[in-house]
Design a protein around this motif. Structure first.
Motif, mmCIF file in Angstrom:
data_model
loop_
_atom_site.group_PDB
_atom_site.id
_atom_site.type_symbol
_atom_site.label_atom_id
_atom_site.label_comp_id
_atom_site.label_asym_id
_atom_site.label_seq_id
_atom_site.Cartn_x
_atom_site.Cartn_y
_atom_site.Cartn_z
ATOM 1 N N LEU A 5 0.936 -1.103 -0.081
ATOM 2 C CA LEU A 5 -0.157 -0.072 0.117
ATOM 3 C C LEU A 5 0.979 1.267 -0.177
ATOM 4 O O LEU A 5 1.799 1.280 0.917
ATOM 5 C CB LEU A 5 -0.894 0.009 1.238
ATOM 6 N N GLY A 6 0.748 2.202 -1.100
ATOM 7 C CA GLY A 6 1.362 3.264 -0.874
ATOM 8 C C GLY A 6 0.977 4.483 0.148
ATOM 9 O O GLY A 6 -0.036 4.456 0.677
ATOM 10 N N GLY A 7 1.869 5.665 0.454
ATOM 11 C CA GLY A 7 1.458 6.446 1.242
ATOM 12 C C GLY A 7 1.023 6.284 2.708
ATOM 13 O O GLY A 7 0.680 7.250 3.264
ATOM 14 N N ILE A 8 1.766 5.122 2.940
ATOM 15 C CA ILE A 8 1.612 4.814 4.582
ATOM 16 C C ILE A 8 1.922 6.063 5.356
ATOM 17 O O ILE A 8 1.506 6.322 6.373
ATOM 18 C CB ILE A 8 2.298 3.377 4.913
ATOM 19 N N TYR A 9 3.198 6.550 4.907
ATOM 20 C CA TYR A 9 3.953 7.622 5.863
ATOM 21 C C TYR A 9 3.563 9.105 5.306
ATOM 22 O O TYR A 9 3.994 10.131 5.818
ATOM 23 C CB TYR A 9 5.418 7.342 6.110
ATOM 24 N N ASN A 10 2.916 9.147 4.107
ATOM 25 C CA ASN A 10 2.698 10.286 3.392
ATOM 26 C C ASN A 10 1.417 10.360 2.631
ATOM 27 O O ASN A 10 1.510 10.071 1.270
ATOM 28 C CB ASN A 10 3.846 10.569 2.402
ATOM 29 N N PRO A 11 0.246 10.761 3.199
ATOM 30 C CA PRO A 11 -1.018 10.462 2.607
ATOM 31 C C PRO A 11 -0.989 11.451 1.518
ATOM 32 O O PRO A 11 -1.864 11.238 0.408
ATOM 33 C CB PRO A 11 -1.766 10.923 3.765
ATOM 34 N N GLN A 12 -0.403 12.597 1.442
ATOM 35 C CA GLN A 12 -0.371 13.438 0.104
ATOM 36 C C GLN A 12 0.228 12.751 -1.154
ATOM 37 O O GLN A 12 -0.258 13.172 -2.246
ATOM 38 C CB GLN A 12 0.352 14.654 0.685
ATOM 39 N N ALA A 13 0.759 11.767 -0.954
ATOM 40 C CA ALA A 13 1.485 11.116 -2.076
ATOM 41 C C ALA A 13 0.426 10.074 -2.695
ATOM 42 O O ALA A 13 0.502 9.484 -3.873
ATOM 43 C CB ALA A 13 2.754 10.140 -1.789
ATOM 44 N N ILE A 14 -0.782 9.772 -1.985
ATOM 45 C CA ILE A 14 -1.839 8.960 -2.672
ATOM 46 C C ILE A 14 -2.327 9.653 -3.486
ATOM 47 O O ILE A 14 -3.026 10.772 -3.443
ATOM 48 C CB ILE A 14 -2.580 8.344 -1.530
ATOM 49 N N PRO A 15 -2.862 8.877 -4.830
ATOM 50 C CA PRO A 15 -3.869 9.369 -5.849
ATOM 51 C C PRO A 15 -5.258 9.770 -5.059
ATOM 52 O O PRO A 15 -5.684 9.022 -4.210
ATOM 53 C CB PRO A 15 -3.859 8.260 -6.873
ATOM 54 N N GLU A 16 -5.716 11.078 -5.706
ATOM 55 C CA GLU A 16 -6.961 11.258 -4.913
ATOM 56 C C GLU A 16 -8.126 10.416 -4.721
ATOM 57 O O GLU A 16 -8.821 10.082 -3.508
ATOM 58 C CB GLU A 16 -7.487 12.745 -5.388
ATOM 59 N N ASN A 17 -8.309 9.719 -6.102
ATOM 60 C CA ASN A 17 -9.351 8.890 -5.991
ATOM 61 C C ASN A 17 -9.065 7.578 -4.925
ATOM 62 O O ASN A 17 -10.352 7.180 -4.133
ATOM 63 C CB ASN A 17 -9.822 8.148 -7.175
ATOM 64 N N LYS A 59 -3.585 12.130 11.335
ATOM 65 C CA LYS A 59 -3.734 13.934 11.367
ATOM 66 C C LYS A 59 -3.660 14.371 9.975
ATOM 67 O O LYS A 59 -4.232 15.387 9.430
ATOM 68 C CB LYS A 59 -2.874 14.668 12.338
ATOM 69 N N SER A 60 -2.693 13.752 9.342
ATOM 70 C CA SER A 60 -2.203 14.385 7.827
ATOM 71 C C SER A 60 -3.147 14.035 6.889
ATOM 72 O O SER A 60 -3.702 14.954 6.040
ATOM 73 C CB SER A 60 -0.919 13.713 7.467
ATOM 74 N N SER A 61 -3.969 12.858 7.083
ATOM 75 C CA SER A 61 -5.293 12.406 6.104
ATOM 76 C C SER A 61 -6.313 13.344 6.716
ATOM 77 O O SER A 61 -7.020 13.624 5.503
ATOM 78 C CB SER A 61 -5.382 10.837 6.555
ATOM 79 N N LEU A 62 -6.529 13.541 7.717
ATOM 80 C CA LEU A 62 -7.491 14.479 8.139
ATOM 81 C C LEU A 62 -7.607 15.770 7.578
ATOM 82 O O LEU A 62 -8.385 16.441 6.835
ATOM 83 C CB LEU A 62 -7.649 14.799 9.637
ATOM 84 N N LEU A 63 -6.219 16.174 7.510
ATOM 85 C CA LEU A 63 -5.941 17.550 6.773
ATOM 86 C C LEU A 63 -6.122 17.631 5.419
ATOM 87 O O LEU A 63 -6.791 18.477 4.685
ATOM 88 C CB LEU A 63 -4.658 18.269 7.320
ATOM 89 N N ARG A 64 -5.844 16.544 4.738
ATOM 90 C CA ARG A 64 -5.926 16.449 3.188
ATOM 91 C C ARG A 64 -7.467 16.207 2.926
ATOM 92 O O ARG A 64 -7.935 16.933 1.969
ATOM 93 C CB ARG A 64 -5.125 15.091 2.971
ATOM 94 N N ARG A 65 -8.369 15.597 3.610
ATOM 95 C CA ARG A 65 -9.613 15.226 3.699
ATOM 96 C C ARG A 65 -10.557 16.675 3.740
ATOM 97 O O ARG A 65 -11.290 17.118 2.859
ATOM 98 C CB ARG A 65 -10.355 14.363 4.486
ATOM 99 N N ILE A 66 -9.986 17.445 4.700
ATOM 100 C CA ILE A 66 -10.548 18.885 4.795
ATOM 101 C C ILE A 66 -10.489 19.703 3.450
ATOM 102 O O ILE A 66 -11.300 20.270 2.987
ATOM 103 C CB ILE A 66 -10.057 19.621 6.116
ATOM 104 N N GLN A 67 -9.369 19.729 3.113
ATOM 105 C CA GLN A 67 -8.677 20.465 1.904
ATOM 106 C C GLN A 67 -9.420 20.226 0.597
ATOM 107 O O GLN A 67 -10.179 20.897 -0.101
ATOM 108 C CB GLN A 67 -7.188 20.347 1.618
#
Length: 716
Positions: A5-17, A59-67
């Motif tokens: 699974l990609g983006g385990i340590y960096n959720p911003q690197a996961i494709p949006e879909n 926390k990082s995933s939450l911020l990206r979802r808010i964005q």
């Protein structure tokens, strides 16, 4: 291992879909944050918020979802612009660099294309930061928009700003309607609680807890490819206890559960192997964390990690050989960096544990002494059996296969075998497992593995005098299903123990009646025995039928003890007769006799083999309100060699909870992964207590327990 699974340590690197497909938990919190942001209109004063949680809480995933949600909100997208900053802002070391970063993120939007160049053109002015902000603010005013700055690791950012810059930022945020901050931090902001700090009580704080059991299942169901999701559904339906075991140990940290996802898809896995693989994957992260600490802080973390339960400053000082004042100062630093969690008490002597529980487990497993590593394994074993369904036989065959392929470390093989047989296997599987494990283990460990039930049966029959053989009816055994076979064999063995033990205590003095010629008394006893003991009670055991005939000739009032003991043995599968008698004494409120029986047996008792019985006995003692004696077992030096506190840790904290306010501070030493288990034990204590409080003429009703000692859970 399955597809990574990609983006385990960096959720911003996961494709949006893919990111949106995975984002399946903390939905209520996401909605709450969105409502808070949108509660203030374009001309209202915005509220600033910081989400606090340990590493990996999402926390990082939450911020990206808010964005994403703010960007796609058609009602506000014309005046509200979310800017999601990079997770690590290494280059943002001053306030002016923050405004530069914001301008860079904005330049792709109409009306802001030339903003970074305009700011760059004035960088040599004497008041560059103020000029930067004025240019940014003017651009926002011209476009009629507000920025929502979504800043991860905001505590690190504030730590880089000088105090005048912090005061300046607070003044800007206090007066402008054009900028709103929603940040995330792994550390509690010290400034939020410091009266003299610029950001005292300035931000609204929201804490992220670990995921619940249901949330963990929801998260895992939304990860991976459709094929992986189908396999995950199999894991959830067939072996949900594996997920629950590691969820409790990881405190429900989402990142760790995402790492766990691929491991859980290995069909032949088990909780020990899952734990080992998961520890391997987090080793780079945790090793880096330790290497970054100064020498004294490393020593303190070592002491706290090896202590497992929360420690006081004095206890840490003794373990590290450092002065208490130095320890206290370093603890403050470790608390600020969220490595250490402080547990306040009713006194000035606070308690401290590692903030991330799985970090503590990693440390014990990788760096602890042998006894410490075993303590963590005991915990895995206890939790696995506490949550286990009826898949033990399948697990045993998987374990046998790993033994055959020599894939296990000897200690791992021993612990898993003990866990499986302690939970209950059919006789043939248990016998195969015990023999295979004994063959697999080195010579120095073989003695720790007791005989299988089949071996015990063989030994029992060989020990019987020839007049009482055979003990078991082999034709009857061949027709029995698994539960009947286990009950038949185990009850026979225990019944013999019961008879022998009872005779030791009763028959000898009764023989005195015969020697003195008191035949009337003896005849009365024999008549009573004939009336109360029906021969058919034993006729399924040929050896016991013969043994009973001899017993009837030799004793008069053994009947009641046999009935009571057999009832206790049958209900709770107790192997040791003395322990059964002790339980009966507790039930009858004959506590002094119960204590004497237990203490007379302890020295020769295999506490690991009888762990389920001991846990039931501890539960009964707590239900009978014998907390003083239970406390002695756990804390008195006379019982230190038996390590009750280590072996039966959940019951120890259940005891502290029963003691109430007087031990409230010690109860706070309990790790959060034990909270649910302790509550379950206390609920069982209440059930037993209600049963013990029956009127004298009311029949005994043994409560139906939920996964306690009668399920033979392993000791801790």
């Amino acid at each position: 291992m399955n597809e990574t699974l990609g983006g385990i340590y960096n959720p911003q690197a996961i494709p949006e879909n893919e990111f949106l497909g995975r984002y399946s938990v903390r939905l209520e919190l996401t909605d709450k944050l969105l409502r808070m942001i949108l509660a203030s209109g374009a001309e209202d004063d915005p509220e600033h918020t910081i989400v606090q949680g340990q590493r990996g809480q999402g926390k990082s995933s939450l911020l990206r979802r808010i964005q994403i949600a703010l960007r796609d909100n058609q009602e506000t997208c014309d005046w509200l612009i979310p800017l999601l900053f990079r997770e690590e802002l290494y280059g943002v070391t001053s306030l002016c660099r923050l405004w530069e970063e914001a301008a860079t993120l904005l330049c792709g939007r109409p009306g802001f294309e030339g903003l970074p160049d305009a700011i760059e053109s004035v960088w040599e002015t004497p008041h560059y930061e103020k000029d930067c902000y004025l240019m940014l603010d003017r651009a926002l005013a011209d476009q009629g928009v507000r920025l929502v700055l979504l800043i991860d690791n905001i505590g690190d950012l504030f730590g880089k700003l000088k105090r005048p810059e912090q005061q300046r930022l607070r003044e800007i945020l206090h007066t402008t309607k054009r900028i709103q901050i929603v940040g995330a931090s792994t550390a509690m902001l010290e400034q939020h609680y410091d009266h003299g700090a610029p950001f005292y009580q300035f931000f609204r704080e929201i804490n992220l807890p670990g995921l619940s059991g249901e949330e963990a299942l929801t998260l895992l169901r939304h990860l991976g490819t459709p094929e992986q999701q189908a396999r995950m559904e199999e894991v959830i339906s067939q072996t949900p206890e594996r997920i629950e075991t590691l969820r409790r140990l990881t405190a429900g940290v989402p990142r760790t559960l995402v790492l766990l996802f691929e491991i859980l898809l290995d069909r032949d896995g088990n909780a020990f192997r899952d734990l080992e693989l998961l520890l391997d994957r987090v080793t780079p992260l945790y090793k880096h964390r330790m290497d970054d600490l100064p020498t004294q802080q490393q020593a303190i973390v070592d002491a706290v990690a090896l202590g497992w339960d929360a420690l006081s400053t004095g206890e840490i000082a003794r373990a590290t050989r450092l002065p208490s004042k130095q320890v206290a100062a370093q603890l403050k630093q470790l608390e600020r960096s969220n490595v250490i969690h402080r547990e306040p008490t009713s006194t000035k002597n606070n308690l401290y544990r590692l903030a991330e529980r799985f970090f503590n487990i990693w440390y014990l497993m990788r760096h602890g002494r042998p006894g410490d590593r075993r303590r963590a394994l005991w915990l895995v074993r206890f939790l696995e059996i506490w949550c286990s369904p009826d898949d033990l036989r399948e697990r045993a065959f998987g374990h046998l296969a790993m033994l055959a392929d020599a894939l296990l470390a000897p200690e791992h093989a021993w612990f898993m075998t003990e866990a499986l047989r302690g939970a209950g296997l059919d006789l043939d599987t248990e016998d195969r497992l015990v023999k295979a494990t004994r063959e697999y283990l080195p010579e120095d460990l073989r003695g720790h593995l007791g005989p299988s039930i089949a071996e015990l049966v063989e030994e029992r029959e060989s020990d019987l005098p020839s007049d009482f053989r055979p003990l078991f009816d082999r034709e009857r055994m061949a027709a029995m299903d698994r539960p009947e076979l286990i009950e038949y064999v185990t009850n026979a063995s225990k019944l013999l123990d019961e008879i022998v033990s009872t005779m030791t205590a009763i028959v000898t003095p009764m023989l005195g009646h015969l020697e003195r010629g008191d035949l009337d008394a003896e005849s009365a006893h024999l008549e009573m025995l004939e009336d109360l003991v029906a021969p058919e009670r034993y006729d399924i055991y040929p050896g016991i039928v013969e043994f009973r005939k001899w017993m009837v000739r030799r004793t008069a009032d053994i009947r009641n003890s046999i009935l009571e003991l057999n009832s206790m043995l049958r209900k709770f599968s107790i192997r040791d007769t003395v322990l059964a008698l002790a339980m009966l004494r507790v039930w009858g409120q004959e506590f002094t006799e119960a204590f004497e029986m237990l203490e007379s047996r302890l020295a020769s008792l295999d506490l690991d083999a009888e762990a389920s019985v001991i846990t039931l006995l501890l539960t009964l003692l707590l239900a009978a309100e014998q907390t003083a004696y239970v406390r002695r077992l756990f804390e008195d030096e006379a019982f230190a060699a038996y390590r009750f506190k280590d072996r039966f840790k959940p019951h120890y904290f259940a005891l502290l909870a029963e003691l109430g306010e007087s031990r409230a501070d010690d109860f706070k030493r309990m790790g959060p992964e034990l909270a649910q288990t302790v509550e379950e034990i206390r609920a069982n204590v209440v059930q037993w207590r209600k049963s013990m409080d029956r009127p004298p003429d009311q029949p005994v009703k043994v409560p139906r327990l939920e996964k306690t000692g009668n399920d033979k859970q392993p000791s801790l």
